[in-house]
Design a protein around this motif. Structure first.
Motif, PDB file in Angstrom:
ATOM      1  N   TRP A 229      10.914  -8.639  22.859  1.00 20.55           N
ATOM      2  CA  TRP A 229       9.894  -7.747  22.305  1.00 20.55           C
ATOM      3  C   TRP A 229      10.414  -6.982  21.087  1.00 20.55           C
ATOM      4  O   TRP A 229       9.641  -6.616  20.196  1.00 20.55           O
ATOM      5  N   SER A 239       2.230  -5.196  15.227  1.00 20.55           N
ATOM      6  CA  SER A 239       2.073  -5.270  16.680  1.00 20.55           C
ATOM      7  C   SER A 239       2.481  -3.966  17.367  1.00 20.55           C
ATOM      8  O   SER A 239       2.360  -3.838  18.587  1.00 20.55           O
ATOM      9  N   ALA A 243       2.996  -3.231  21.217  1.00 18.84           N
ATOM     10  CA  ALA A 243       4.348  -3.727  21.479  1.00 18.84           C
ATOM     11  C   ALA A 243       5.316  -2.605  21.852  1.00 18.84           C
ATOM     12  O   ALA A 243       6.190  -2.800  22.700  1.00 18.84           O
TER      13      ALA A 243
END
Length: 271
Positions: A229, A239, A243
């Protein structure tokens, strides 16, 4: 078997003071990060963006943290939080194009929660309502062999085969390119994906059977997923609204896994 079940709230009261402190701290961090990144990264013209950033992402992170805390404590209510977490995290993965995570959460972790419920409910101590923990013993060797073979075989499949399943389990090309640049190894991307999939499946099976041996596999999964990630954030900066809370959730998972490993090891008995 519903959210109104008092078991949810009774199990929360069974956490000790330090467990409540760290749980509250991580939940606060997740909510603040959601507010910060969602306020700047949401497309207010898109219903999908608003729902993902302001509802699904924090719901996934909060339920995920609650689930793993209850697992580490050996409390049965983890299965309900697991249902919510697998459903919402799977939706994030589907929306983000990480179809492997989507498949794993909706078609493995989601039904696995019911197996946890039926396996654990008859193995609870009458006073503490915590599950009776088991130790794997010499069977560790077989588990390690199966995991090694599984990771190798799946990595080769992801690297060499075309089709929906193999493509679905691969992360996006930007992450693969970043990994190859960092390692100089073409198989690094497939190995990362294969490892996270096989380790999670193994850990979940051991968890259903109440084995303390689950925790090293969760720890390894969490370390690899945090790395993945982090790469997502580096390669796809927009993102961040979903995220970052997800990354914080996995960091919380890692800390909790270390605690769970210590706690379960102390209470484990040879199966």
């Amino acid at each position: 078997m519903n959210l109104g079940n008092p078991m949810l709230w009774q199990d929360l009261t069974r956490l000790n003071r330090y467990e409540r402190y760290w749980l509250a701290a991580f939940l606060l961090i997740i909510m603040l990060s959601t507010l910060w990144f969602s306020s700047t990264g949401t497309d207010w013209q898109s219903w999908c963006s608003i729902t993902l950033n302001w509802l699904i992402s924090p719901l996934s992170a909060i339920s995920g943290v609650l689930c793993v805390v209850m697992v580490a404590k050996g409390l049965l209510s983890n299965w309900i939080w697991g249902l919510i977490s697998a459903s919402s995290y799977g939706l994030i993965a589907l929306t983000s194009g990480y179809y492997g995570d989507w498949l794993l959460n909706w078609f493995y972790f989601l039904p696995a929660q019911f197996f946890i419920y039926y396996s654990w409910r008859h193995q609870l101590h009458s006073e503490t309502r915590q599950v009776r923990v088991r130790r794997l013993g010499w069977h560790w060797l077989w588990v390690l062999v199966v995991v090694g073979v599984g990771v190798t075989a799946l990595a080769q499949m992801l690297n060499g085969l075309d089709g929906f399943i193999s493509d679905a389990l691969k992360r996006n090309s930007a992450v693969y390119d970043s990994l190859q640049t960092l390692t100089g190894f073409d198989l690094s991307g497939p190995l990362l994906d294969a490892s996270t999939v096989v380790l999670q499946i193994t850990a979940q099976l051991l968890m259903i059977r109440m084995f303390a041996a689950q925790w090293p596999f969760w720890i390894a999964t969490n370390v690899l997923t945090i790395f993945a990630w982090s790469l997502v954030l580096l390669t796809t900066p927009d993102s961040a609204p979903y995220a970052v809370p997800t990354l914080l959730m996995w960091i919380a998972f890692l800390i909790n896994s270390v605690y769970g490993a210590v706690s379960w090891h102390r209470g484990a008995k040879i199966a």
